[in-house]
Design a protein around this motif. Structure first.
Motif, PDB file in Angstrom:
ATOM      1  N   PHE A  62       0.825  -1.216   0.000  1.00  0.00           N
ATOM      2  CA  PHE A  62       0.000   0.000   0.000  1.00  0.00           C
ATOM      3  C   PHE A  62       0.859   1.266   0.000  1.00  0.00           C
ATOM      4  N   THR A  63       1.960   1.283   0.759  1.00  0.00           N
ATOM      5  CA  THR A  63       2.845   2.458   0.706  1.00  0.00           C
ATOM      6  C   THR A  63       3.515   2.558  -0.658  1.00  0.00           C
ATOM      7  N   ALA A  65       2.118   1.677  -3.485  1.00  0.00           N
ATOM      8  CA  ALA A  65       1.094   2.233  -4.376  1.00  0.00           C
ATOM      9  C   ALA A  65       0.985   3.744  -4.197  1.00  0.00           C
ATOM     10  N   GLU A  66       1.108   4.213  -2.949  1.00  0.00           N
ATOM     11  CA  GLU A  66       1.076   5.662  -2.705  1.00  0.00           C
ATOM     12  C   GLU A  66       2.244   6.355  -3.394  1.00  0.00           C
ATOM     13  N   GLN A  67       3.425   5.744  -3.345  1.00  0.00           N
ATOM     14  CA  GLN A  67       4.591   6.335  -4.012  1.00  0.00           C
ATOM     15  C   GLN A  67       4.407   6.371  -5.528  1.00  0.00           C
ATOM     16  N   ARG A  69       1.568   6.627  -7.161  1.00  0.00           N
ATOM     17  CA  ARG A  69       0.626   7.718  -7.475  1.00  0.00           C
ATOM     18  C   ARG A  69       1.310   9.074  -7.348  1.00  0.00           C
ATOM     19  N   ALA A  70       2.143   9.224  -6.311  1.00  0.00           N
ATOM     20  CA  ALA A  70       2.851  10.492  -6.125  1.00  0.00           C
ATOM     21  C   ALA A  70       3.819  10.764  -7.266  1.00  0.00           C
ATOM     22  N   HIS A  74      -0.724   5.452 -11.976  1.00  0.00           N
ATOM     23  CA  HIS A  74      -1.934   4.898 -11.365  1.00  0.00           C
ATOM     24  C   HIS A  74      -1.555   3.545 -10.784  1.00  0.00           C
TER      25      HIS A  74
END
Length: 285
Positions: A62-63, A65-67, A69-70, A74
């Motif tokens: 999950f972290t 995936a956040e990176q 997106r940042a 996608h």
């Protein structure tokens, strides 16, 4: 060849709008490949086991995936095990449903144990065989229907050239068999799928890469000083994955080879140790 920085790798080609399915992409080389693709605006599906933080491992799916997106991409985070038929099938189905298909499969998940035959437990042997060999075969196999619909489909496996020098089998037979079996998947699928236009290649670093796998080895912190950052493999992977699938298949690339073909001849920017410390060569080369 001209000398350029690592950040310029693959500037002529892009993964914009393409969907990558990556195994074990919550950290290390897999995450670096994902983040490089995210810079182009790619879609990335991550299949990894780490859904909850662990003291000994950095990051989760999950972290990661956040990176992604940042970084401009996608992301779809899938907690799962590449050894599980259901988990792999679910990740492929989710990629199809969420992003309309799969353009790239990256077999990054891998287990390592460099023990000699006397010292290697059968549990660790089975782990390497299941993750490295069965997992890579299954992820590629289950993705084939989707890849056949892609305009430029690629399968990229993080495995070494098939170097049959006896030293590598004698040094750590269990691990060598597991990694060479991944390379046999590249060899076989490249031949089997060439009429489908699906590129199947392997990629391997010329030096140690500063990842948790290296740092967790005996004397790992010292080894990490002689390693390169995962970005060098990510830039090389980007270059391979943006080439024509019908013209780039059946290769056992090294990161330096690919980047040299892209015009990058100075790799010092990728070093993670002190300036001037030469990187430690990786095994199998």
């Amino acid at each position: 060849m001209r000398t350029v920085s690592g950040s310029e790798a693959g500037v002529r080609r892009s993964l914009t709008g393409r969907t990558l399915l990556i195994s074990g992409g919550s950290r290390g080389i897999g995450l670096a490949i994902a983040l490089r693709a995210a810079q182009d605006g790619a879609n990335v599906v991550l299949l990894a086991k780490t859904g909850e933080p662990r003291p000994s491992l950095e990051g989760t799916v999950f972290t990661a995936a956040e990176q992604i997106r940042a970084a401009g991409g996608h992301a779809l985070a899938m907690v799962g095990d590449v050894r599980s038929d259901d988990d792999v099938a679910n990740a492929v189905a989710a990629a199809d449903t969420t992003f309309g298909g799969i353009d790239v499969v990256v077999n990054n998940a891998s287990a390592i144990d460099l023990s000699t035959t006397d010292q290697l437990s059968m549990k660790r042997y089975d782990l390497m065989a299941d993750i490295n060999v069965r997992g890579a075969f299954m992820l590629a196999k289950f993705s084939l229907p989707s890849l056949r619909r892609s305009a430029n489909p690629h399968i990229l496996t993080l495995s070494p050239p098939l170097n049959l020098a006896p030293r590598w089998a004698g040094a750590h037979l269990g691990y060598t068999m597991a990694k060479y079996a991944m390379s046999l998947i590249t060899l076989g699928l490249a031949e089997e799928l060439k009429e489908d236009g699906i590129a199947v290649n392997s990629l391997w670093p010329c030096t140690l890469i500063n990842t948790a796998a290296v740092r967790n080895m005996p004397d790992g912190e010292r080894l990490a000083e002689g390693a390169r950052r995962p970005d060098i493999v990510a830039d090389a992977a980007h270059a391979v994955l943006t080439r024509s699938s019908r013209e780039t298949t059946g290769n056992f690339f090294t990161d330096e080879q690919v980047l040299a073909e892209e015009g990058i001849t100075d790799f010092t920017a990728y070093n993670s140790g002190a300036p001037g410390s030469p990187p430690v060569p990786d095994i199998f080369l």
